[in-house]
Each structure stands twice: as C-alpha cells, then as structure tokens.
Write a protein that holds these residues in place. Structure first.
Motif, short mmCIF file in Angstrom:
data_model
loop_
_atom_site.label_atom_id
_atom_site.label_comp_id
_atom_site.label_asym_id
_atom_site.label_seq_id
_atom_site.Cartn_x
_atom_site.Cartn_y
_atom_site.Cartn_z
N PRO A 16 0.83 -1.21 0.00
CA PRO A 16 0.00 0.00 0.00
C PRO A 16 0.86 1.27 0.00
O PRO A 16 1.87 1.35 0.71
N LYS A 17 0.46 2.24 -0.78
CA LYS A 17 1.17 3.52 -0.80
C LYS A 17 1.24 4.16 0.58
O LYS A 17 2.21 4.83 0.92
N SER A 18 0.20 3.93 1.37
CA SER A 18 0.15 4.54 2.69
C SER A 18 1.25 4.02 3.61
O SER A 18 1.56 4.64 4.63
N ASP A 19 1.87 2.90 3.24
CA ASP A 19 2.95 2.34 4.05
C ASP A 19 4.34 2.79 3.60
O ASP A 19 5.34 2.39 4.17
N ILE A 20 4.39 3.62 2.56
CA ILE A 20 5.68 3.99 1.96
C ILE A 20 5.83 5.50 1.96
O ILE A 20 4.92 6.23 1.55
N GLN A 21 6.97 5.97 2.42
CA GLN A 21 7.26 7.40 2.44
C GLN A 21 8.34 7.73 1.42
O GLN A 21 9.39 7.09 1.38
#
Length: 638
Positions: free
Chosen positions: A476-481
């Motif tokens: 998920p994009k939300s897990d990647i910065q």
C-alpha cells in the motif's frame, strides 16, 4: 517554474538504457545538442541491476567489511559527470538519473564532493529516496510487513493469478525496493536542483518529473491524467536508449548500415514534448540508426503487459489508442495516450537468496557436435551426482544442459542439429557451494576423457555465485514514504494523496476488437517476419512478445493466424504458464504475455536467454501466417 513566454517544447535526451551502456552516449548528446537540450536523463537500474547491487552489499557484509560501501552507480560520476559537467553547467542542461541505486544520498554526497574538487559552484544536487523498504525493518522478511500481496501480470484484481514465486514468510530478503513516482523528482526541480539522483523509481519518472516541473500540471486540469500518461509514454520510449533509434530493431540492416556510421555511431533518443501532451521522438543529427514508426512502436511494446493497464505510481497508462506518424527525417510524432487515476498500491522489486548456482562452458567442434555436447553434459551430471552421493551430499537441486549454436533456444523448433560447432553450457543449482565446486572441477576433465573436439570455454574453472531470486509484489502507498534531500536543506518527506484502501479497480474503457478478415479466396502461408515487426522482453519470470503489423491490412490476418494457442504451442519448450493476447489497435499491434517462461527470471534463471530477448525473433521467424497471395511482400519467401 516554466517561463510563460517559452514556446518551444521541452527537449529531453536519454543516454543510458542500463548499467553498462556505452560510455560515449552522454558525450554524444552533450556535444550534438548543446544548450538545446533541457534535460539529460539516464536509466541505470533494472531488476537484474538491483540484484547485482544487493549481492555486492551482501558479499561485503559476509566478508566482515560492514554495511557501508559504494551502493550506487559510481560510473555515473566518474565516466559521465566528471568529463561532461563543465559543458552541462554552461549549457544549463539539468540531469535526472536513478544512478543512486541502493544509496541515493551517498551518491548525492559523492557528486557534491566532485563539484568541490572541480571548483564548480552554484550547482544544487538532490536525492530522492525512501524506496528501500528494509531500511527500518528489524527482520528482513515478509513477516515484517503489515500488508503485502503478490503481483499478477494478468489480473489487477486477483493478485495471485499467474504471479511469480514469492519467498516464504520467514525467508531472508536481500533487498526490497518500491517503484516510487515522479512527484519527488518534480519537487526537487521546483526547489532549484540541477542534478537529481534517485533510487528505485519507475523508469519513466525520470522524464515525467521534469515535465511536471516545467509545465506545472495541476490535478484540477481536466486532462491531468492524460498529460501524465503521455509523459509516461515518452519516458517509456526513451528509457532504453537506442531501443527507440534502431537498436534491437527487427529490420536490423536499416540501422546497421544507416548513414553516419550505423551501429558504430548510434544516435541516442530525444523527446520534444509539447504543452499539449503530443511529442516527437528523434535523435541527434549526423548519428547512426533511425527513428521510424517501426522503431518507436517496437519500443512501446517492449516489456509491457496489459497495454490498457500500464500501472505506474502516478497514473495508469492506456496505450491502446496511441498513434505514430513520420513527420520528418528521423522524427516521429506520438499522440493518443490516455491516463486514469492510479491504484493505491506501489509495485515493489524484491530479491531473496535461494542457494547457489554455477555455469561452465566448453567448445565442442566436429561432426555431430550437438549430439556430442548433450552426451558430455549428461555424463558430467551423472558423474557429479555419483560423487555427491558417495560424500553423503544432496544431489544438485537443478541442472541444465544447452548446446549453444544448435538453435537450442528454439527447442523442438530448431533446425541446426547438423552444426559442427557448439558451445556446451552447463548450469547447476545447489544449497552448498562445496557441491558446486565439485561440479566445477569435473567440467574441464571431459576434454580428455569424453568426446573428441572439446576445448575450454576460455573463462577457466567456474565459481559458484549466489542464486538471487527476484519477486514482484504490491505494498500500500500509505505504508511507503518518499523522501527528498535538496542541497543543504533539511530532508523532506512527501506524502501520497489520501487513498481509499478499499477502492475498487476501475476497468479501462472497452474498445472495438480488431476485426478478423473476410476470406474470399485461397490463402498462402508466409513467415510472420514478412508481415510484422517483433520485440520481446522480461518482467520477472514473465516475457512479452509484441507484434506490430507492417501495414494495417496485415493485422486481421495476423490476428487470425497468431492465436494464443499457436504461440503457446510454439513456445511450449520455454513457457510453462499461460499465454494471453492483448490488442493495440492504434499501433496495429498485438501483445502476447507469457507467464512462467524465463526459468524464474533474469537473476535466477538457468537458461542462456534469461530475459526473453530472443522470444520475438523465435515467433516472427518460425510461425507462418495465412494471407491472400497479393498481400505477400514481393521480396518475401513463402
């Protein structure tokens, strides 16, 4: 920010398709284009490249040298920046590259040290990072991720359908990197960076980022996703360097013997991108190669899956309606890319270690060379198996024999069993390097105890190397910065848009199917190469074969004869999965996706063609198409 009075298109040249591309390429673009080149971009990172860098880091750690080392592409600094920086700075050309590898910040610092050494002032360098997903994990395994999915090459909804092999939950992972998007590249340029180095970003981001910066595209624009899609297509076309200018082209003689030196002076690609989203593909004047609808369309189909769902971090590119037209000498206009909102997932490239492998080679000449080679290969395998058993060691996990030069890549479709010269290639896989060293010691003795006409392969006794396995997955994009370091400023963190994690995948619009021909008379058979271009490539353990009709009227007949079953049957010696056919009516093309066809993928495969580079040549030279006699080109052999 873009100068509002600037009317000419943004010109971007690409000098590197992979780590190892010609060292003359950057100099060519800088010399020929000068101040007319706004950006110089370079793609160094492939799945295989990330494996090489990861293996180098792993080897350093195993040798007790610590984790810190050169984990970026140092040749970018020594072979490109050092000689070209003065001219690039003078011309005002900005540089964007993924040469940062596994350490973009370290690459940035090395560039800044070079600038000091060369006494070049006022150049701001930026690094885009955050793609390394293991950097903050206590345990480098899949168990350390809250949510992770396999990646299907066939279905955007069912992530397990025909997916590549994944490691077990507790298998140690050597590296895992997310394909970041173009937003951070654009942000770095917005903040005044003239050199931007990244880690693992999607290849096209190197072009999309500069265009986002130059044109300041806003999500409120009605054609926002179409513009991103067109920019992504431009990046896809030039990311592989000369692939768009005659390299790897089906009609190879047109490039090899083209004016200004042909292959010896191949021109590297340039895109001229208009504010409207249309763009032209070209190359420097007085360079070899060619830019034609044939060369560009081959590259468009290179290493793609479903052409309606080219999944990227910033956009979904639909290339089915893309059209090409020759608008000048070595100038091709590209139009028609469509874009849609991207998914809430990022594709990631992971690598894990699965034992060791070793390859050895022997040249075998004389009568019945192929038969002798196969007999020798089988005998060495049997001999080594007995020796391992005597020592209480497990047998080789896998073993492969190839008689290169006898059309071994064609399997049962080969026609050169009578050749008098072959290269015997033997590959073994085992969990213990001692077993492979025993295998290596038994290759060369065959020259005196086996078939006549054996001589060494020239590389000496082979050595075991780590068997690295690549696996694609979704996180998920939300897990990647995504992180950004620009000059001396504090490091920044860029956040993705608020994504609905339960968002249903939007299906692309349905297009009219390419019609089958109306048969009004007898048909004759001719080789596919007489009617079409072909290009193939790899995505993990998947290969694609793109087929582009030379003339639109050929396409219905190609579609009729070149079915999924025909391709599956012809390629059954290599393809152990499914074959799916996709249509691209705008390019008068078909794309075939062959799953489980590369023996595990480019890093771990035991076959000589680990990346499917020969697949298109096998298909277009081996499969017959039925057409009316009047459609067969006059030069073609029936």
């Amino acid at each position: 920010m873009l100068n509002p009075t600037k009317q000419r298109p943004v010109r971007i040249g690409c000098y590197s398709a992979f780590w190892g591309d010609s060292i003359a390429a950057a100099a060519q673009l800088v010399k020929h284009e000068g101040a007319n080149l706004d950006y110089l971009v370079a793609d160094y990172l492939a799945e295989v490249t990330m494996g090489i860098l990861a293996a180098r880091r792993q080897r350093r750690i195993m040798q007790g040298k610590g984790e810190k080392g050169i984990d970026f592409v140092n040749e970018f600094i020594s072979l490109v920046l050092r000689p070209q920086l003065p001219a690039l700075v003078k011309n005002g050309t900005k540089i964007v590259t993924n040469a940062g590898g596994l350490d973009p910040v370290g690459c940035k610092e090395a560039i800044e040290a070079l600038l000091v050494k060369m006494n070049i002032k006022g150049v701001k360098v930026a690094a885009v990072y955050g793609d390394d997903l293991l950097v903050d994990k206590e345990s480098p395994t899949l168990e350390s991720f809250q949510e992770i999915h396999s990646f299907s090459t066939i279905s955007p909804v069912n992530h397990t359908q025909d997916a590549d092999r994944m490691p077990a939950k507790d298998d140690p992972i050597v590296s895992m990197n997310a394909y970041l998007g173009a937003q951070a590249v654009a942000a770095a340029l917005d903040q005044g960076a003239q050199i931007v180095v990244t880690g693992r970003v999607v290849d096209s981001a190197l072009v999309v980022g500069p265009l986002m910066h130059e044109y300041q595209w806003q999500r409120s624009q009605s054609n926002y996703y179409d513009l991103l899609a067109s920019a992504s297509l431009a990046g896809h076309i030039i990311e592989c360097g000369c692939h768009a200018t005659g390299g790897n082209f089906t009609d190879w003689r047109q490039a090899a013997f083209s004016p200004y030196g042909g292959y010896s002076n191949m021109g590297y690609p340039i895109v001229e991108f208009e504010r409207s989203g249309d763009f032209i593909v070209t190359k420097p004047e007085q360079t070899g190669g060619l830019v034609s609808p044939g060369t560009v369309s081959e590259q468009i189909l290179y290493e793609i899956l479903d052409p309606s769902l080219y999944l990227l971090p910033d956009v979904i590119l639909d290339m089915r309606q893309v059209s090409l037209s020759q608008v000048g000498n070595n100038r091709v206009l590209v139009k028609g890319a469509k874009g849609f909102q991207p998914t809430p997932w990022l594709k990631c490239s992971g690598i894990f270690l699965d034992g060791w492998k070793l390859s050895g080679e022997l040249l075998i000449g004389g009568a019945e060379a192929k038969d002798k080679a196969l007999a020798v290969g089988e005998a060495i395998h049997k001999r080594v198996s007995g020796m391992l058993k005597e020592r209480g060691m497990p047998p080789l996990r896998n073993y492969n024999i190839e008689a290169l030069g006898s059309e071994s890549i064609f399997g049962a479709n080969g026609r050169r069993g009578d050749t008098r010269e072959v290269m015997l290639r033997l590959t073994g896989h085992h969990d213990d390097t001692a077993a492979l060293r025993l295998f290596a010691m038994e290759v060369i003795p065959s020259a005196t105890c086996m078939a006549p006409g054996i001589t060494g392969g020239g590389s000496g006794r082979p050595k075991p190397v780590p068997n690295l396995v690549h696996f694609p997955c979704l996180v998920p994009k939300s897990d990647i910065q995504t992180k950004l370091a620009v000059g001396d400023s504090a490091h920044q963190t860029l956040t993705w848009d608020a994504w609905d994690q339960n968002q249903k995948f939007a299906s692309p619009p349905v297009l009219a199917s390419i019609p089958l021909p109306t048969i009004n008379g007898p048909l004759v058979k001719t080789k596919l190469i007489n009617l079409a271009y072909g290009r193939s490539g790899d995505k993990g353990d998947v290969s694609n074969v793109g087929i582009i009709a030379r003339r639109p009227e050929y396409l219905p007949y190609i579609k009729r004869s070149l079915t999924e079953k025909v391709v599956a049957d012809y390629m059954q010696h290599l393809c152990k999965g499914s074959v799916t056919r996709f249509e691209l009516p705008g390019l008068h093309a078909l794309n075939f996706v062959l799953t489980h066809s590369l023996g595990g993928g480019g890093l771990s495969s035991m076959v000589v063609d680990r990346q499917g580079k020969t697949f298109a040549q096998q298909v277009i030279t081996g499969i017959d198409i039925e057409v009316p006699a009047e459609l067969v080109p006059s030069h073609a052999k029936l």
